[in-house]
Write a protein that holds these residues in place. Structure first.
Motif, PDB file in Angstrom:
ATOM      1  N   MET A   1       0.827  -1.202   0.000  1.00 23.39           N
ATOM      2  CA  MET A   1       0.000   0.000   0.000  1.00 23.39           C
ATOM      3  C   MET A   1       0.864   1.256   0.000  1.00 23.39           C
ATOM      4  SD  MET A   1      -3.071  -1.074   2.612  1.00 23.39           S
ATOM      5  CE  MET A   1      -3.956   0.469   2.355  1.00 23.39           C
ATOM      6  N   ASP A   2       1.951   1.216   0.742  1.00 22.89           N
ATOM      7  CA  ASP A   2       2.844   2.373   0.795  1.00 22.89           C
ATOM      8  C   ASP A   2       3.476   2.634  -0.571  1.00 22.89           C
ATOM      9  OD1 ASP A   2       4.073   4.459   2.346  1.00 22.89           O
ATOM     10  OD2 ASP A   2       5.933   3.316   2.279  1.00 22.89           O
ATOM     11  N   LEU A   3       3.847   1.555  -1.266  1.00 25.03           N
ATOM     12  CA  LEU A   3       4.433   1.714  -2.599  1.00 25.03           C
ATOM     13  C   LEU A   3       3.429   2.280  -3.591  1.00 25.03           C
ATOM     14  CD1 LEU A   3       6.455  -1.622  -3.000  1.00 25.03           C
ATOM     15  CD2 LEU A   3       7.384   0.669  -2.618  1.00 25.03           C
ATOM     16  N   LEU A   4       2.172   1.916  -3.444  1.00 23.67           N
ATOM     17  CA  LEU A   4       1.149   2.321  -4.405  1.00 23.67           C
ATOM     18  C   LEU A   4       0.590   3.713  -4.126  1.00 23.67           C
ATOM     19  CD1 LEU A   4      -0.735  -1.076  -4.611  1.00 23.67           C
ATOM     20  CD2 LEU A   4       0.717  -0.070  -6.383  1.00 23.67           C
ATOM     21  N   GLY A   5       0.800   4.220  -2.927  1.00 24.25           N
ATOM     22  CA  GLY A   5       0.335   5.564  -2.610  1.00 24.25           C
ATOM     23  C   GLY A   5      -1.048   5.599  -2.006  1.00 24.25           C
ATOM     24  N   THR A   6      -1.554   6.803  -1.791  1.00 21.65           N
ATOM     25  CA  THR A   6      -2.807   6.977  -1.040  1.00 21.65           C
ATOM     26  C   THR A   6      -4.005   6.316  -1.707  1.00 21.65           C
ATOM     27  OG1 THR A   6      -3.100   9.133  -2.124  1.00 21.65           O
ATOM     28  CG2 THR A   6      -2.047   9.127   0.044  1.00 21.65           C
ATOM     29  N   ALA A   7      -4.003   6.205  -3.028  1.00 18.18           N
ATOM     30  CA  ALA A   7      -5.143   5.585  -3.723  1.00 18.18           C
ATOM     31  C   ALA A   7      -5.262   4.102  -3.410  1.00 18.18           C
ATOM     32  CB  ALA A   7      -5.019   5.788  -5.232  1.00 18.18           C
ATOM     33  N   SER A   8      -4.229   3.506  -2.814  1.00 18.14           N
ATOM     34  CA  SER A   8      -4.309   2.091  -2.438  1.00 18.14           C
ATOM     35  C   SER A   8      -5.199   1.879  -1.224  1.00 18.14           C
ATOM     36  CB  SER A   8      -2.909   1.543  -2.139  1.00 18.14           C
ATOM     37  OG  SER A   8      -2.379   2.148  -0.961  1.00 18.14           O
TER      38      SER A   8
ATOM     39  N   LEU B   1     -11.976  -2.472  -2.760  1.00 17.42           N
ATOM     40  CA  LEU B   1     -12.378  -3.174  -3.973  1.00 17.42           C
ATOM     41  C   LEU B   1     -13.626  -2.549  -4.583  1.00 17.42           C
ATOM     42  CD1 LEU B   1     -11.946  -5.804  -5.709  1.00 17.42           C
ATOM     43  CD2 LEU B   1     -13.599  -6.891  -4.181  1.00 17.42           C
ATOM     44  N   GLY B   2     -13.579  -2.356  -5.894  1.00 14.91           N
ATOM     45  CA  GLY B   2     -14.742  -1.849  -6.601  1.00 14.91           C
ATOM     46  C   GLY B   2     -14.906  -0.348  -6.560  1.00 14.91           C
ATOM     47  N   THR B   3     -13.949   0.374  -5.959  1.00 17.48           N
ATOM     48  CA  THR B   3     -14.038   1.827  -5.856  1.00 17.48           C
ATOM     49  C   THR B   3     -13.293   2.474  -7.025  1.00 17.48           C
ATOM     50  OG1 THR B   3     -14.057   1.657  -3.443  1.00 17.48           O
ATOM     51  CG2 THR B   3     -13.587   3.818  -4.375  1.00 17.48           C
ATOM     52  N   ASP B   4     -13.925   3.450  -7.658  1.00 10.47           N
ATOM     53  CA  ASP B   4     -13.258   4.165  -8.751  1.00 10.47           C
ATOM     54  C   ASP B   4     -11.998   4.837  -8.226  1.00 10.47           C
ATOM     55  OD1 ASP B   4     -15.236   3.438 -10.502  1.00 10.47           O
ATOM     56  OD2 ASP B   4     -16.369   5.313 -10.307  1.00 10.47           O
TER      57      ASP B   4
ATOM     58  N   ASP C   1      -7.310  -1.781  -7.631  1.00 11.03           N
ATOM     59  CA  ASP C   1      -8.658  -2.308  -7.420  1.00 11.03           C
ATOM     60  C   ASP C   1      -8.822  -2.844  -6.004  1.00 11.03           C
ATOM     61  OD1 ASP C   1     -11.291  -2.712  -8.203  1.00 11.03           O
ATOM     62  OD2 ASP C   1     -10.929  -4.778  -8.833  1.00 11.03           O
ATOM     63  N   GLY C   2      -8.112  -2.262  -5.067  1.00  5.51           N
ATOM     64  CA  GLY C   2      -8.296  -2.601  -3.659  1.00  5.51           C
ATOM     65  C   GLY C   2      -7.650  -3.891  -3.207  1.00  5.51           C
ATOM     66  N   ALA C   3      -6.752  -4.473  -4.005  1.00 10.55           N
ATOM     67  CA  ALA C   3      -6.191  -5.790  -3.677  1.00 10.55           C
ATOM     68  C   ALA C   3      -5.356  -5.753  -2.403  1.00 10.55           C
ATOM     69  CB  ALA C   3      -5.354  -6.314  -4.841  1.00 10.55           C
TER      70      ALA C   3
END
Length: 399
Positions: A333-340, A344-347, A352-354
């Protein structure tokens, strides 16, 4: 153990294709959406269809009794995961059904097992108590013989009875002799969940799944539903408990999961794959996050830990998988940033929330069937020969 690749026969390839098509048609987006919304990990329509097609019975029975061959059993297990079949209630049903077949009276087995195979009867586990923790032998739910001994009256409560609201019977551990040592005071019952005096209350866990607390108030159960001997419940309980713990021997042919938590570990595998795709995709300026050495190092470290965990066998593997899920998911999550942090299923969710789902799911994986601390103690005591853990207060030094 044989690690060679299994070459499928033409018949087994046809079986794989048939199963894949069947499950793809059955487990629709609506099924998956409802499962996410309810947290049940169960869909009655899907379950009944599996029963009607004969898959539940063939999965449960050995090949000698009309069940799957070893290769087809493995194909079936992998295809169920590929399709994300809601599975938890069948998992508990399958475990309990083995104790029913072994310990129930013939009339009870005849009442239950055919409907288990058709999908109309499901079974859940009544083990943990609100104040009992992981030691289910410290059972306070009481069963007392009534009148002429033909029935019992049960009082108490159980936590984490997952699937109870979708099941017809509960595999219930009770205390029938409070004065006896704890492993000699237990008696198992298969209690019909429509019995008067049973109340089921839902609880949602942090990962979104639903479990239950179940209250038993003067529940009357016929003695015919007792499994095994009075005060001999530990014998009845050991086999399904060992299966839940993962303390089972590995097969020589290699056609089984390396450890019991491989299904759950699969979510981490998927999260790692998605994270690799995201950080390896060029941004608007053509740069890729993976080109940063620290990102490559941290992602590689997480994937290496994941690969080791899914390759670790038996009870060691369930510890390795649960701990790795806890450690690696926040790093992803830290690598992917705040959008992580979007589920799941959220634009706009980075993957995709994995990773976010694994982060919420990991604490639950670490307490299924007992906490990681319990399993580490089991490894230390029974594998390494370190003796029982001593939780007493440190001895005071003489002044």
């Amino acid at each position: 153990m044989d690690f060679a690749r299994v070459e499928l026969s033409d018949d087994d390839r046809r079986f794989r294709d048939e199963v894949r098509t069947f499950l793809a048609d059955l487990v629709t987006e609506d099924v998956l959406r409802r499962d996410r919304e309810t947290g049940d990990n169960f869909d009655e329509g899907v379950h009944l269809a599996l029963g009607a097609a004969g898959y539940l019975e063939r999965e449960w029975k050995p090949e000698s009794e009309g069940g799957f061959s070893r290769v087809r059993r493995r194909i079936w297990e992998l295809e169920k995961r590929r399709a994300h079949v809601p599975w938890v209630t069948w998992g508990t049903t399958s475990m309990v059904a083995r104790s029913v077949a072994k310990f129930a009276r013939p009339d009870v087995a005849d009442e239950v097992l055919p409907k288990v195979f058709s999908g109309h009867v499901r079974l859940c586990l009544g083990y943990t108590e609100p104040e009992g923790g992981s030691d289910i032998a410290t059972c306070k739910t009481r069963a007392v013989r009534d009148g002429d001994g033909s029935s019992w009256v049960i009082n108490g409560s159980k936590m984490f009875t997952t699937g109870a609201h979708n099941c017809q019977y509960v595999f219930l551990i009770t205390n029938t002799d409070p004065e006896a040592p704890k492993h000699q005071s237990l008696t198992m019952f298969l209690v019909p969940l429509d019995s008067p005096g049973i109340e089921i209350q839902g609880i949602r866990t942090v990962d979104g799944d639903r479990t239950n607390i179940v209250y038993y108030s003067d529940v009357r159960v016929d003695d015919r539903y007792r499994l095994g001997e009075v005060n001999g419940g530990w014998t009845v309980l050991r086999e399904p408990l060992n299966a839940e713990h993962g303390a089972v021997a590995a097969s020589d042919d290699g056609l089984q999961d390396v450890s019991i938590m491989m299904h759950q570990g699969g979510f981490l595998v998927g999260a790692c794959d998605r994270a690799a795709r995201v950080v390896g995709t060029p941004g608007p300026g053509g740069d890729r996050a993976i080109d940063d050495g620290s990102v490559a190092h941290r992602l590689g470290r997480g994937i290496a830990r994941m690969e080791v965990a899914i390759s670790t066998p038996n009870i060691f593997g369930r510890v390795a998988l649960a701990q790795t899920m806890r450690d690696v998911s926040p790093d992803l999550m830290d690598l992917l940033g705040t959008a992580s942090a979007l589920p799941l299923g959220t634009d706009g969710a980075a993957d995709d929330g994995a990773a976010e789902y694994v982060y919420r799911f990991a604490p639950l994986v670490g307490i299924y069937g007992g906490t990681l601390e319990v399993f580490r103690n089991m490894i230390g005591q029974y594998v390494l020969g370190l003796g029982k853990p001593n939780y007493s207060a440190p001895a005071k030094k003489a002044s």
